[in-house]
Motif scaffolding. Structure first.
Motif, short mmCIF file in Angstrom:
data_model
loop_
_atom_site.label_atom_id
_atom_site.label_comp_id
_atom_site.label_asym_id
_atom_site.label_seq_id
_atom_site.Cartn_x
_atom_site.Cartn_y
_atom_site.Cartn_z
N ARG A 1 0.85 -1.20 0.00
CA ARG A 1 0.00 0.00 0.00
C ARG A 1 0.88 1.24 0.00
NH1 ARG A 1 -5.45 -1.40 1.11
NH2 ARG A 1 -5.77 0.53 0.00
N GLN A 2 0.27 2.38 -0.37
CA GLN A 2 1.01 3.64 -0.43
C GLN A 2 0.17 4.76 0.15
OE1 GLN A 2 1.88 5.55 -4.36
NE2 GLN A 2 3.97 4.93 -3.83
N PHE A 3 0.80 5.55 1.05
CA PHE A 3 0.15 6.70 1.66
C PHE A 3 0.81 7.98 1.15
CE2 PHE A 3 -1.22 3.68 4.83
CZ PHE A 3 -2.34 4.23 5.40
N THR A 4 0.03 9.04 1.04
CA THR A 4 0.55 10.38 0.87
C THR A 4 0.13 11.15 2.11
OG1 THR A 4 0.33 10.26 -1.53
CG2 THR A 4 0.58 12.46 -0.57
N VAL B 1 4.72 7.45 1.29
CA VAL B 1 5.27 6.30 2.00
C VAL B 1 4.76 5.04 1.32
CG1 VAL B 1 5.60 5.18 4.23
CG2 VAL B 1 5.16 7.64 4.14
N SER B 2 5.69 4.21 0.84
CA SER B 2 5.36 2.94 0.18
C SER B 2 5.74 1.81 1.13
CB SER B 2 6.13 2.82 -1.13
OG SER B 2 5.83 3.89 -1.98
N PHE B 3 4.78 0.93 1.41
CA PHE B 3 4.97 -0.13 2.39
C PHE B 3 5.14 -1.49 1.71
CE2 PHE B 3 2.72 3.13 4.75
CZ PHE B 3 3.42 3.15 5.95
N GLY B 4 6.06 -2.28 2.25
CA GLY B 4 6.20 -3.69 1.90
C GLY B 4 5.71 -4.50 3.08
N THR B 5 6.17 -5.73 3.18
CA THR B 5 5.73 -6.60 4.27
C THR B 5 6.11 -6.06 5.63
OG1 THR B 5 5.98 -8.49 2.79
CG2 THR B 5 5.79 -8.97 5.13
N SER B 6 7.37 -5.63 5.80
CA SER B 6 7.81 -5.08 7.08
C SER B 6 8.75 -3.89 6.90
CB SER B 6 8.52 -6.16 7.91
OG SER B 6 9.67 -6.62 7.20
N ALA B 7 8.96 -3.46 5.66
CA ALA B 7 9.83 -2.32 5.36
C ALA B 7 9.05 -1.27 4.59
CB ALA B 7 11.03 -2.78 4.55
N TYR B 8 9.55 -0.04 4.65
CA TYR B 8 8.91 1.05 3.92
C TYR B 8 9.96 1.95 3.30
CZ TYR B 8 10.10 4.25 7.74
OH TYR B 8 10.77 5.01 8.65
N THR B 9 9.52 2.72 2.30
CA THR B 9 10.33 3.76 1.69
C THR B 9 9.55 5.05 1.77
OG1 THR B 9 11.29 2.17 0.15
CG2 THR B 9 11.52 4.50 -0.41
N LEU B 10 10.20 6.11 2.28
CA LEU B 10 9.57 7.41 2.43
C LEU B 10 10.25 8.39 1.48
CD1 LEU B 10 8.56 9.19 5.65
CD2 LEU B 10 10.08 10.36 4.09
N ASP B 11 9.46 9.03 0.61
CA ASP B 11 9.95 10.06 -0.30
C ASP B 11 9.38 11.39 0.14
OD1 ASP B 11 11.44 8.59 -2.48
OD2 ASP B 11 9.50 7.54 -2.58
N VAL B 12 10.25 12.39 0.41
CA VAL B 12 9.79 13.74 0.69
C VAL B 12 9.55 14.39 -0.66
CG1 VAL B 12 10.31 15.93 1.80
CG2 VAL B 12 11.14 13.80 2.83
N LEU B 13 8.29 14.62 -0.98
CA LEU B 13 7.93 15.14 -2.30
C LEU B 13 8.49 16.54 -2.51
CD1 LEU B 13 4.28 13.77 -2.52
CD2 LEU B 13 6.39 12.74 -3.36
N GLY B 14 8.96 16.79 -3.72
CA GLY B 14 9.56 18.08 -4.05
C GLY B 14 11.04 18.15 -3.71
N THR B 15 11.60 17.03 -3.22
CA THR B 15 13.03 16.97 -2.90
C THR B 15 13.59 15.66 -3.45
OG1 THR B 15 12.95 15.73 -0.81
CG2 THR B 15 12.50 18.10 -0.69
N ASP B 16 14.88 15.47 -3.29
CA ASP B 16 15.52 14.21 -3.66
C ASP B 16 15.66 13.28 -2.46
OD1 ASP B 16 15.84 15.03 -6.30
OD2 ASP B 16 17.81 15.91 -5.91
N ILE B 17 15.02 13.62 -1.35
CA ILE B 17 15.17 12.84 -0.11
C ILE B 17 14.34 11.56 -0.19
CG2 ILE B 17 14.83 12.82 2.39
CD1 ILE B 17 15.23 15.88 2.31
#
Length: 138
Positions: free
Chosen positions: A30-33, A53-69
């Motif tokens: 799932r993915q949250f904004t 925020v993109s979720f996997g089984t137990s890990a996630y990736t967070l992208d700060v929109l408008g940046t390269d973070i």
């Protein structure tokens, strides 16, 4: 667990009693904004920011929109009631790990409010709170 449910009722009584929605049973794939309120805690360096925020089984990736973070981490999701959930997160920040909790309440099945509580982290202030809105992407 009960402490979080009580906190929801105290801080968001309208949401806790009037919510006619159900949060997902899992966040896997799932993915949250999320949009943080800019005025809730102005000293928070992330106030007013939008993240995806993109979720996997137990890990996630967070992208700060408008940046390269882009930052990854691990999480544990627990639905406390049909309309309330808690996500415990440990972020692998480049300057050191950050531990925080997102307390979620829903307004609809795809949108709601969150309370962000950072328990410890590398960026000052090390402990802080903010709130905001979340949107679950289809």
């Amino acid at each position: 667990m009960h402490r979080s449910a009580i906190l929801i009722a105290l801080l968001c009584p309208t949401l806790a009693t009037a919510a006619n929605c159900t949060l997902p049973a899992t966040l896997d794939q799932r993915q949250f904004t999320n949009l943080s309120d800019p005025l809730y805690a102005p000293e928070n360096p992330n106030a007013g920011r939008m993240v995806q925020v993109s979720f996997g089984t137990s890990a996630y990736t967070l992208d700060v929109l408008g940046t390269d973070i882009r930052i990854g981490g691990s999480y544990r999701y627990q639905r406390l009631a049909p309309h309330a959930a808690e996500i415990q997160m440990v972020e692998a920040h480049p300057d050191g790990p950050a531990r925080y909790t997102l307390l979620l309440t829903c307004l609809t099945p795809n949108q709601g409010r969150f309370i962000y509580t950072q328990h410890d982290g590398p960026i000052v202030p090390r402990q802080r709170q903010n709130s905001g809105r979340w949107t679950l992407q289809p």
